[in-house]
Enzyme design. Structure first.
Site, short mmCIF file in Angstrom:
data_model
loop_
_atom_site.label_atom_id
_atom_site.label_comp_id
_atom_site.label_asym_id
_atom_site.label_seq_id
_atom_site.Cartn_x
_atom_site.Cartn_y
_atom_site.Cartn_z
N LYS A 68 0.86 -1.19 0.00
CA LYS A 68 0.00 0.00 0.00
C LYS A 68 0.89 1.24 0.00
O LYS A 68 1.93 1.26 0.66
CB LYS A 68 -0.89 -0.05 1.25
N SER A 143 -9.65 1.93 2.96
CA SER A 143 -8.75 2.66 2.09
C SER A 143 -7.74 1.77 1.38
O SER A 143 -7.07 2.24 0.46
CB SER A 143 -8.00 3.72 2.91
N SER A 167 -10.12 -0.28 7.16
CA SER A 167 -9.50 -0.08 5.85
C SER A 167 -8.87 -1.32 5.23
O SER A 167 -8.55 -1.31 4.04
CB SER A 167 -8.43 1.01 5.93
#
Lengths: 487, 475
Positions: A68, A143, A167
């Site tokens: 990420k 996210s 997330s």
């Protein structure tokens, strides 16, 4: 050359037996990255120059993975999906990344997130929205949108995520994969761009519980650079997965799971809850005791606001280092204050600026008691309530969200206030730092939905083992996204 | 002098000595080269986390105890949030919820009188970077970012610039005695804010408080306070006291005045909250007890001891306790058997004179107490005169040789009776007229003979023995 849909153990065996090579896996993974990028816009960077590594006894050696883009990666662009860091190349690795590199794992891309993790739609990153590989008109949630999308698409067996509210665990559900965030402090946060420090967790998205356990076994460990990290050297997650759950006790919460709480429920929600109860019933046949318990509805109703207050307040402070003075693009202005203001005004998306305004307001001296301190108190009440449940139960089991992935344009989804708790309850796992894992538990109209298991702090092995057993009662392990056709 | 009563409160920031910075592994040392002692944490790069330096907490707790403050049960740190180019994270890690010490009190000495100073709190925090301003640009030096800082806040309980400076001097001495800080204002290690207000002598309500920020020397503290007292008094005298505004000012060294910076209404809300990255941790009673044991005897306590137990004068005792190394040197001299009075004389006159002239520390001084004792012992035995003692002292220093070298060799005092008699006989033989005058009653000529002996021996003749022998021979 078609191996990236396989599990980590399978890939490791192949590498060991020389049925494939690390270089071949990297090549395939990069090729799939470009395909997925084309369709879903899941990556900030694709690392085409990724190099093969020696195959050791470590399961992760030689196998590609994704990171990420809010993890600091040395010499690799790390943007947090924000214009404020659009050209930022760090000179140090996040500890979690460093641990995986030491294990011989090979990063092949950096995945898109909601700007700095502050969003749940995968639409606020500076490179544009991420599309759900099951249905390109829908979102992956956020996210950790790009990571979920890529793992579900079979780019590699795992990708790193971070989880401040849900997330990791919500995108996992929307993409039909596994998302696991361990107990707070099990994985060092050093090098993870902070959103809300007391709620931020590192974690992983995979296609099976075993893979999640294998990866976190390598990511975790006490770190002298993170005072909130703790020694977990006596915990061996993958080794403790035996699938034995006879006599385990789980509970679900009536106020969240009972369809009668949602008078305006749509078809998707009805099917989602029905499916949840079906999965629960089925799991009972494994000798697991699952009770329905009741929790004060007022307390649950307060939860979403508590999260907004605490996360916005911490975020406002955490992101005050983004001024464009030391790193990030310099703003324009007659003096340094104007330059900072210009950098922040043009760098952040409107959504996160709104959160900063809320955070600032909450932290103001005259508002602190009413909002910030009270939110802290309700957080404690919720955590205590869950801890009380853990005295009697091994874990709390709950459905994730109110159905499958939402539409990217948003208009087709009517969000009602009364499903708020269903959408937000995973945040309690962040309030308490609880180990929490989402696994896929079915389909609605061809789109995946998920179920979550959350246990007490430090009880990660138990939580994973329950998830592992539950996973084995269903047919969604290791599934790869298949685009559904619509009318 | 103002006819009003001044009320003064102080904030004293002192940089602590430590290997690494208070929340990072960056080196904590004074360095002329900008940006040479910096870690990613000090510059607030994305993803960095603070790790507290235990030694700094230890030292902060020690100061808290010396100030007779209450220590908290748990150690917490708070974020103080504001934007400024010298603050890389956009917040400073400080203490607000539970400072390392609150509600303290310490005795200080002002013009030989002891007064109590009440302490509001003392807290541990990190320093900001330093800014160097040039004509059209400013440079940021991150060496100072993250340096451990103790901020001490007094109650508004001081009433003159003398008291304020005495307090600061006292605290500087405490810091140095404990080895917690070099406390060097020249290196910017101490910075002060002062709050000054005035009121009528009999009034019960405090006047309007004016803050003067960031004063970097005690001399400037003194001047700033006196300037403020005068400025506010003049306005009050003129019936314009309402013009005294609650504000922050700065001291301008060149003009010796204070200048308006910002008003109370512009005061920042620092939005303090507990830093979640630094988990609270318990300060155990055992640890506190350990730290308490490590507190050294401080200047005032030593001074009292020197006066009451060793019979030193107030003045000498004050000079000796001024620096811990003086006191330690003195105590060593006394411990190895040099008479306290003698030790004090040697230290305060010869030794301090020498190190001040050479601009060196006592640690670098060649003559250790043991070597000094060679001189004082010889003096007691009468082997050398006090004049010779001084000469030997200087010679030993110059040639870096033990004083006894000069005492036993030809430089030493002539105390041999036969040798002296030979010299005296020779002088008397050559001075028949003086002997006659002396015998005829001009007895002050005795000194003439002594002088001749000294001249002949280049001052090395034992004066007592010389006089004794002359008395016999001149009878």
């Amino acid at each position: 050359m078609n191996n990236m849909h396989k599990t980590i153990v399978e890939l490791h065996e192949m590498l060991k037996n020389k049925e494939t090579t690390s270089a071949e896996l990297i090549k395939e993974s990069l090729q799939k990255s470009h395909e997925v990028q084309e369709k879903c816009n899941a990556f900030v960077s694709i690392l085409d120059d990724a190099e093969a590594k020696e195959i050791t006894d470590n399961y992760l050696s030689g196998i590609p993975f994704g990171i990420k883009d809010n993890y600091s990666t040395k010499d690799i662009l790390s943007t947090g999906s924000s214009n404020t860091l659009k050209n930022y190349v760090p000179f140090f690795n996040a500890t979690a990344v460093e641990n995986l590199l030491k294990a011989g794992a090979i990063p092949v891309n950096k995945t898109v997130l909601d700007e700095f993790g502050m969003g749940g739609t995968g639409t606020t990153g500076h490179t544009g929205p991420v599309h759900n590989p099951w249905d390109l008109t829908r979102s992956c949630a956020g996210s950790s949108s790009g990571s979920a999308c890529a793992v579900a698409s079979g780019v590699y067996p795992y990708a790193l995520g971070s989880d401040t509210g849900d997330s990791i665990r919500k995108p996992a559900a929307y993409c039909g994969i596994v998302g696991y965030k361990p107990t707070y402090g099990m994985i060092s946060r050093y090098g993870l761009f902070p959103f809300a420090s007391s709620l931020d967790h590192c974690g992983v998205l995979t296609r099976s519980v075993m893979d999640a356990a294998l990866v976190v076994d390598c990511m975790k460990g006490q770190d002298e650079k993170d005072m909130t990290s703790w020694d977990s050297s006596n915990i061996h997650l993958a080794a403790s997965l035996d699938g034995k759950v006879q006599g385990k006790k789980l509970c679900y919460i009536k106020e969240i799971c009972d369809l009668n709480n949602y008078p305006e429920a749509n078809e998707e929600l009805k099917k989602h809850l029905e499916n949840f109860h079906k999965v629960i019933e089925n799991f009972k046949s494994q000798g697991v005791e699952i009770d329905e318990v009741s929790v004060d509805k007022n307390l649950l109703d307060a939860e979403p606001s508590v999260y907004v207050i605490l996360s916005c307040a911490e975020a406002t402070s955490n992101m005050s280092n983004l001024t464009g003075i030391i790193f990030g693009p310099r703003g324009n202005g007659k003096n340094v204050m104007e330059m900072m203001m210009d950098h922040r005004t043009h760098g952040f998306s409107p959504l996160i600026k709104r959160r900063f305004v809320i955070g600032s307001y909450i932290l103001q001296k005259e508002n602190q008691e009413r909002y910030f301190k009270n939110a802290g108190r309700v957080r404690r009440l919720l955590v205590d309530t869950w801890k009380n449940l853990f005295k009697e139960y091994d874990a709390v089991i709950l459905p994730v969200g109110s159905g499958p992935a939402k539409h990217l344009d948003g208009d087709k989804d009517v969000l009602t206030k009364d499903t708020a708790i269903l959408e937000e309850h995973l945040q309690i796992g962040n309030f308490g730092g609880f180990p929490s894992i989402t696994i896929p538990d079915g389909f609605i109209n061809g789109l995946p939905v998920g179920i979550n298991i959350t246990g007490n702090v430090y009880d990660d092995a138990n939580v994973l083992n329950i998830a592992y057993a539950l996973e084995n009662t269903m047919n969604y392990k290791n599934q790869i996204a298949k685009e559904v056709n619509h009318e | 002098m103002s006819k009003y009563k001044a009320v003064i409160g102080l904030e004293m920031h002192c940089e602590l000595k430590s290997n690494s910075k208070v929340f990072s592994s960056g080196e904590n040392s004074y360095n002329e080269t900008p940006n040479s002692n910096v870690s990613p944490v000090d510059m607030g790069f994305p993803g960095i986390l603070p790790v507290v330096n235990k030694k700094c907490v230890h030292d902060a707790l020690m100061m808290s105890m010396i100030l007779n403050c209450t220590q908290p049960e748990y150690m917490y740190f708070d974020r103080k949030n504001y934007y400024y180019p010298d603050l890389p994270k956009g917040y400073q890690i400080s203490q607000n919820t539970e400072p390392v010490g609150i509600n303290g009190c310490i005795q200080i000495e002002v013009n030989d009188k002891r007064i109590p100073v009440k302490i509001h709190d003392i807290h541990l925090e990190e320093d900001a970077a330093s800014l160097d301003h040039y004509y059209a640009t400013s440079c940021i030096d991150y060496n100072r970012a993250g340096v451990p800082l103790l901020e001490l806040v007094t109650e508004p309980c001081l009433h003159s610039a003398d008291e304020a400076v005495a307090f600061l001097e006292h605290m500087r001495s405490v810091y140095k005695y404990c080895g917690i800080s070099e406390a060097d204002t020249k290196k910017g290690q101490i910075r002060c804010d002062v709050n000054v207000s005035i009121m009528d002598e009999e009034a019960t309500e405090l006047g309007t408080k004016v803050e003067v920020k960031n004063i970097n020397s005690f001399g400037n503290v003194y001047d700033a306070i006196n300037y403020e007292i005068e400025r506010q008094s003049k306005l009050k005298d003129a019936g314009r006291y309402n013009e005294v505004e609650q504000e922050t000012r700065r001291f301008d060294e060149e003009s010796g005045t204070t200048i308006h910076m910002r008003s109370k209404v512009d005061a920042l809300d620092y939005k303090y909250f507990v830093d979640p990255n630094l988990p609270k941790y318990k300060i155990t009673k055992e640890w506190l007890a350990e730290i308490r044991k490590e507190i050294p005897l401080l200047a005032l306590e030593r001074k009292d001891k020197y006066i009451s137990e060793l019979g030193l004068s107030n003045y000498d005792a004050s000079v000796i306790v001024k620096e811990k190394e003086y006191a330690e040197y003195f105590e060593e001299m006394v411990n190895i058997g040099i008479d306290a009075k003698t030790a004090s004389n040697w230290l305060t006159t010869q030794i301090l004179g020498e190190i001040n002239r050479e601009n060196i520390s006592l640690k670098e001084f060649y003559l250790t107490p043991t070597l000094i004792k060679q001189i004082t012992d010889a003096q007691i035995k009468g082997t050398i005169s006090s004049k010779q003692a001084k000469e030997i002292f200087l010679k030993a220093l110059e040639e870096k040789k033990e004083p006894k070298t000069y005492i036993s060799s030809d430089n030493a005092q002539i105390s041999d009776k036969a040798e002296l008699e030979k010299i005296i006989d020779e002088i008397l033989k050559n001075s028949p007229s003086q002997i006659e005058q002396y015998k005829n009653g001009k007895t002050n000529l005795f000194d003439y003979f002594v002088g001749q002996v000294m001249k002949n021996t280049r001052g090395k003749a034992n004066p007592v023995l010389t006089k004794e022998l002359l008395n016999i021979k001149l009878k």
